[in-house]
Structures are given as structure tokens and as C-alpha cells.
Design a protein around this motif. Structure first.
Motif, PDB file in Angstrom:
ATOM      1  N   ILE A 188       0.833  -1.199   0.000  1.00 58.45           N
ATOM      2  CA  ILE A 188       0.000   0.000   0.000  1.00 58.45           C
ATOM      3  C   ILE A 188       0.872   1.255   0.000  1.00 58.45           C
ATOM      4  O   ILE A 188       2.035   1.235   0.392  1.00 58.45           O
ATOM      5  CB  ILE A 188      -0.966   0.035   1.194  1.00 58.45           C
ATOM      6  CG1 ILE A 188      -0.221   0.360   2.502  1.00 58.45           C
ATOM      7  CG2 ILE A 188      -1.727  -1.262   1.323  1.00 58.45           C
ATOM      8  CD1 ILE A 188      -1.160   0.733   3.647  1.00 58.45           C
ATOM      9  N   GLY A 189       0.289   2.346  -0.464  1.00 56.89           N
ATOM     10  CA  GLY A 189       0.986   3.622  -0.420  1.00 56.89           C
ATOM     11  C   GLY A 189       1.134   4.264  -1.778  1.00 56.89           C
ATOM     12  O   GLY A 189       0.507   3.845  -2.763  1.00 56.89           O
ATOM     13  N   GLY A 190       1.942   5.319  -1.833  1.00 61.79           N
ATOM     14  CA  GLY A 190       2.199   6.014  -3.073  1.00 61.79           C
ATOM     15  C   GLY A 190       3.331   5.362  -3.837  1.00 61.79           C
ATOM     16  O   GLY A 190       3.898   4.361  -3.411  1.00 61.79           O
ATOM     17  N   LYS A 191       3.658   5.962  -4.952  1.00 58.54           N
ATOM     18  CA  LYS A 191       4.691   5.386  -5.812  1.00 58.54           C
ATOM     19  C   LYS A 191       6.053   6.037  -5.607  1.00 58.54           C
ATOM     20  O   LYS A 191       7.027   5.648  -6.254  1.00 58.54           O
ATOM     21  CB  LYS A 191       4.265   5.516  -7.278  1.00 58.54           C
ATOM     22  CG  LYS A 191       2.903   4.911  -7.594  1.00 58.54           C
ATOM     23  CD  LYS A 191       2.838   3.419  -7.294  1.00 58.54           C
ATOM     24  CE  LYS A 191       1.488   2.839  -7.710  1.00 58.54           C
ATOM     25  NZ  LYS A 191       1.345   1.430  -7.335  1.00 58.54           N
ATOM     26  N   ASN A 192       6.125   7.040  -4.772  1.00 58.56           N
ATOM     27  CA  ASN A 192       7.404   7.680  -4.458  1.00 58.56           C
ATOM     28  C   ASN A 192       7.288   8.279  -3.058  1.00 58.56           C
ATOM     29  O   ASN A 192       6.189   8.307  -2.482  1.00 58.56           O
ATOM     30  CB  ASN A 192       7.752   8.751  -5.503  1.00 58.56           C
ATOM     31  CG  ASN A 192       6.668   9.799  -5.627  1.00 58.56           C
ATOM     32  OD1 ASN A 192       6.243  10.375  -4.627  1.00 58.56           O
ATOM     33  ND2 ASN A 192       6.212  10.056  -6.849  1.00 58.56           N
ATOM     34  N   PRO A 193       8.382   8.732  -2.486  1.00 53.26           N
ATOM     35  CA  PRO A 193       8.324   9.227  -1.097  1.00 53.26           C
ATOM     36  C   PRO A 193       7.332  10.362  -0.887  1.00 53.26           C
ATOM     37  O   PRO A 193       6.661  10.420   0.150  1.00 53.26           O
ATOM     38  CB  PRO A 193       9.769   9.679  -0.848  1.00 53.26           C
ATOM     39  CG  PRO A 193      10.587   8.815  -1.744  1.00 53.26           C
ATOM     40  CD  PRO A 193       9.770   8.637  -2.987  1.00 53.26           C
ATOM     41  N   GLN A 194       7.219  11.278  -1.859  1.00 55.08           N
ATOM     42  CA  GLN A 194       6.288  12.390  -1.704  1.00 55.08           C
ATOM     43  C   GLN A 194       4.842  11.894  -1.667  1.00 55.08           C
ATOM     44  O   GLN A 194       4.036  12.337  -0.849  1.00 55.08           O
ATOM     45  CB  GLN A 194       6.459  13.384  -2.857  1.00 55.08           C
ATOM     46  CG  GLN A 194       7.781  14.140  -2.850  1.00 55.08           C
ATOM     47  CD  GLN A 194       8.969  13.291  -3.280  1.00 55.08           C
ATOM     48  OE1 GLN A 194       8.813  12.328  -4.033  1.00 55.08           O
ATOM     49  NE2 GLN A 194      10.162  13.644  -2.793  1.00 55.08           N
ATOM     50  N   GLU A 195       4.514  10.968  -2.552  1.00 57.28           N
ATOM     51  CA  GLU A 195       3.157  10.421  -2.560  1.00 57.28           C
ATOM     52  C   GLU A 195       2.898   9.595  -1.308  1.00 57.28           C
ATOM     53  O   GLU A 195       1.772   9.555  -0.802  1.00 57.28           O
ATOM     54  CB  GLU A 195       2.939   9.578  -3.806  1.00 57.28           C
ATOM     55  CG  GLU A 195       2.895  10.392  -5.086  1.00 57.28           C
ATOM     56  CD  GLU A 195       2.700   9.517  -6.306  1.00 57.28           C
ATOM     57  OE1 GLU A 195       2.386   8.327  -6.141  1.00 57.28           O
ATOM     58  OE2 GLU A 195       2.877  10.029  -7.417  1.00 57.28           O
TER      59      GLU A 195
END
Length: 474
Positions: A58-65
Motif C-alpha cells: 500500500i501507499g504512493g509510488k514515491n516518497p512524496q506520494e
């Protein structure tokens, strides 16, 4: 994502990275993140508790996301959220190391075989009574009973429920370049000979390998021809592994024939599932075996990755077995569990409920509102980021029957694929020994396909080793 992942070198917790520590005060202002259940403990940022989640998918595709993703959860649950990501592979091994070392985490992502080990070791919490009392999770339209039955298979003695599903896991099935099938006048295969003919034609007419694999992770559509199931099978009260029996020998021999004749991707031993997906999208292979949910995702990715305007991925039924039936292996359910030493079990359970409400489902599928999609007058619109990320942030196909994807036009091929899983699917039996047993089976199975050892000898060796280590009873 590979449900029964390859098990590799044990790595220490030093490789673990904390992806983000996000405060509620900076939560995305466009979020539609009202909690679907329970009452948030606090909305004041200074007194908010912290929810720590070890996540695999789960989560975004990069650290910012990922920061925005954590903020969205935090805004919904009135807490700070700390997502712990695992660098590289071997997620389950790293997770078990973390928990064994006493690291305190509120929620952990894992899968059935590892869940069985954690439950047996007392590392995770029995949630059965809480689930029964939850207005969200006890609703069979949110989580069908068969999902709970599957999770129970990972419980000590088949008793208790130690986790909550993350997503609809679906089933592993053959996925083919249907546009090539149509261009070349090929019919839907039913036998291994039919599959062989398709692979041979792809090689001759398209210059592509017919099939790619990731070791023995995805050979069930072909083992189906012999009526051989993946995982364990209980026979007369005794455990056995059909992949390590004589019934599987003809299929290993057939796979070796593919390899020897240049129809099987020669990198199959070291391939990741991402390698397989990319091979299909690039036209390097014509078929691989993967999850039903990925059929529409492949079709959507094809539009953004230059795969050609004719690209059409479709699912195929498995080879027909001796009893006239086909076998499709259902997924080893991806789950969230609460460690026994979790600092805030109440908040952790609240997250498990929320994840299965519409706001949680939107976050896990579409992504973060304002970044991955927008909503205006009730109309959903994917942003360019959302299109590129293909509606997958850990929950591409929520389990709930209340769920309706806001973008049905982007579900090409999914209805047929899901129906194959529903019609032919079975849930493999696994236990705490499975990960170790699997390594033995894959090692000798790979050698048989490569021709290093005969299929009969490979089965004999894997069976003898499994028996000597007491991983099987017969």
C-alpha cells in the motif's frame, strides 16, 4: 505482487527504512477522508496518537506520494501515521525479523503462509471476537465469509482469525496477448498440446517467447492438466504436496520441452513478476500467469507504455484436467494483522475497519484525492498521475460488494478474468512449513525444467527431502 514470494536471504532490520512520518495538520485538503467507523480519538495535532504500519503493497509510488498517502489516513483517523517500507525484496523475512526483535508496530501487512508462522509463534493478535462485534467487518457484503474461512486456514489448529483482508486477492491465471491470438487465428487452448501450439506460433510469427514464468510460482494453469493442486493437500488425514508427486512429472517434462525448444523465456528462474509483466507489455513474450485484477491494469498500462494500439490482454482458463475440470489457484490472501505487542491496538483495529469503507477503498485503489484523482459535482476524474499509476495503491479491487469502480471503462477484460477465478478457483492449503517446503520444490522443479535432472528424479528428490524434514506426512 507475488503472493507466494520467493524466499531469499534473511536481512536484518537495519535495511528497513521509515518512509514517512506525517502529521495530521498537513493532511491533503482535498481528501474525502471521513472515518467510516468508530470515533476519532482526537483532532488536535499535538495530542494525536501515532499509528505505525509496516506495509508491503500500500501507499504512493514515491516518497512524496507516500507522505500524502499517510496524511490521508491520518486525517481520516485523527492520528499521525508512520509507514514503514521494506527496501528491496524479502518483505516477509524482514517483517518476521522485526517482530522477533521486539520492534513495536501497530499494523503489519503480510500473507497467509507468513501469517501462519506469526500466529503459531504468538506474534499477532487473535481478532475474531472484535471482527464479530464490528459493524463494518461483520457485514458479509463487506468481507464475504469465504475470505474469513481462507484466513482461518492460517490460524493455529484452524481456530481464530488473526488478520483482515487487504484486498480482493483474486486468482492466478494464464494471461495472453489476445490480439495476437486473433491475428494468428488461434483458438482458446484446452490441453497442453494446444498451449504448445500457441507458444510455437508466437515464436514463429511474432518472434517472441510463448511463455514466461517466475520459477514455479505460476505453473498451476499447466499442472491443472494433471489435476495437480498447488500447496498442500490433506489425504486421509495426512499432508502431502502434489507438486512433489509422480502426478506432476509429465508437466515438468512438458515445461522442459518448452525450454529446450526455445518457447519458454530462458530467464524464468530469476524473473520477478515485474519482469514478466514488462515482457508481455514489450511484446517479448505472448503469455504469462498472473492475477485476474492485472488484466485491465495491463490493458491500461499498454496505452501509456507504447505497447501498440492493438494490445489486448485477456485471461484464459487453465488446461482441462483428467476429471474434465480446470484448476485455478486462488491467492494467498493479503492481510493486515495486529502484532501482539502493538502499542495502540484500538487505533490499529480502527484502521482495519476504515480500510474496508469507501474512503479507505478509494485511497487504496484510486489513490490520494487531489493528486491521483479529483471529484467535481460527483464526477471522478483521474489526473495524469492517477492514470500513470493505474488505480493501484494496494487495493486495486476491493472485496466489498458495495464497491463500484468509478472508471468502468478502464476495466477491460476484468469481468471474464474474475469469472474464471470464481468458476475454477480453489484456495490452496498452506501452513507454517510452506515457505521452507516451497524452496525445496522450486529448486528441484527449476532443475527439471532446465534439464539438469530428469523430472522423475526431481520429484523423487523433493519428495524425499520434504518427508525427511517432516514437511509432509506421505
Amino acid at each position: 505482487m507475488k503472493a507466494w514470494g520467493k524466499v531469499g536471504t534473511l536481512l536484518g532490520v537495519s535495511v528497513l527504512g521509515i518512509a514517512t512520518l506525517a502529521g495530521c495538520a498537513s493532511a491533503n485538503s482535498n481528501g474525502s477522508n471521513s472515518s467510516g467507523s468508530g470515533n476519532p480519538s482526537s483532532s488536535g495535532s499535538s495530542n494525536e496518537p501515532t499509528l505505525t504500519i509496516a506495509e508491503g503493497v500500500i501507499g504512493g509510488k514515491n516518497p512524496q506520494e507516500n507522505t500524502a498517502f499517510a496524511n490521508a489516513i491520518g486525517k481520516a483517523l485523527h492520528c499521525k501515521v508512520q509507514l514503514i517500507q521494506m527496501a528491496g525484496g524479502n518483505y516477509d523475512q524482514k517483517l518476521m525479523t522485526m517482530l522477533a526483535s521486539g520492534q513495536k508496530i501497530d499494523v503489519v501487512y503480510t500473507e497467509g503462509s507468513t501469517l501462519a508462522q506469526l500466529a503459531k509463534a504468538g506474534e499477532v493478535t487473535n481478532l475474531q471476537s472484535q471482527i464479530q462485534q464490528s459493524s463494518v467487518l461483520s457485514d458479509p457484503k463487506v468481507v464475504p465469509q469465504y475470505e474469513w474461512n481462507d484466513i482461518k486456514l492460517s490460524s493455529p489448529g484452524g481456530q481464530g482469525i488473526y488478520a483482515v483482508p487487504v484486498k480482493y486477492q483474486g486468482a492466478l491465471m494464464a494471461i495472453v496477448r489476445q490480439d495476437w491470438m486473433q491475428q494468428l487465428g488461434l483458438s482458446q487452448p484446452k490441453t497442453l498440446n494446444d498451449y504448445y501450439h500457441i507458444f510455437q506460433t508466437f515464436k514463429q510469427k511474432k518472434g517472441a517467447y510463448g511463455l514466461t514464468l517466475s520459477s514455479l510460482y505460476d505453473i498451476e494453469p499447466f499442472m491443472s492438466s494433471a489435476g495437480v493442486k498447488n500447496g498442500y493437500v490433506m489425504q486421509n488425514g495426512k499432508l502431502t504436496i502434489p507438486y512433489a508427486t509422480s502426478a506432476a512429472v509429465p508437466v515438468y517434462a512438458w515445461l522442459h520441452k518448452l525450454y529446450a525448444n526455445g518457447l519458454l523465456d530462458p530467464n524464468f528462474v530469476t524473473n520477478s513478476t515485474a519482469d514478466e509483466r514488462n515482457g508481455l507489455l514489450a511484446g517479448r513474450v505472448g503469455m504469462f500467469v498472473y492475477w485476474d485484477a492485472w488484466v485491465p491494469m495491463l490493458n491500461n498500462l499498454a496505452k501509456t507504455q507504447g505497447a501498440g494500439s492493438s494490445f489486448d490482454a485477456e485471461a484464459l482458463p487453465s488446461a482441462v484436467g483428467p476429471n474434465g475440470k480446470s484448476l485455478v489457484s486462488m491467492g494467498d490472501t493479503s492481510v493486515f494483522a495486529i502484532p501482539s505487542n502493538a502499542p495502540d491496538k484500538a487505533l490499529a483495529f480502527k484502521f482495519l475497519e476504515w480500510w474496508n469503507t469507501k474512503p479507505g477503498e478509494l485511497l487504496g485503489s484510486l489513490g490520494v484525492p487531489g493528486i491521483d484523482y479529483t471529484v467535481k459535482n460527483g464526477v471522478y476524474q483521474l489526473t495524469s498521475i492517477g492514470i500513470a499509476e493505474n488505480m493501484d495503491h494496494g487495493d486495486p479491487e476491493p472485496i466489498s460488494s458495495y464497491w463500484q469502480n468509478p472508471f468502468p471503462q478502464m476495466q477491460k477484460g476484468y469481468a471474464n478474468a474474475r469469472q474464471i477465478g470464481v468458476t475454477e478457483g480453489y484456495q490452496p492449503l498452506i501452513n507454517a512449513n510452506w515457505n521452507n517446503a516451497q524452496k525445496i520444490i522450486w529448486q528441484y522443479g527449476d532443475d527439471a525444467i532446465l534439464g539438469k535432472i530428469s523430472p522423475a528424479a526431481a520429484v523423487s528428490k523433493m519428495h524425499a527431502q520434504l518427508l525427511s524434514l517432516h514437511y509432509i506426512d506421505q
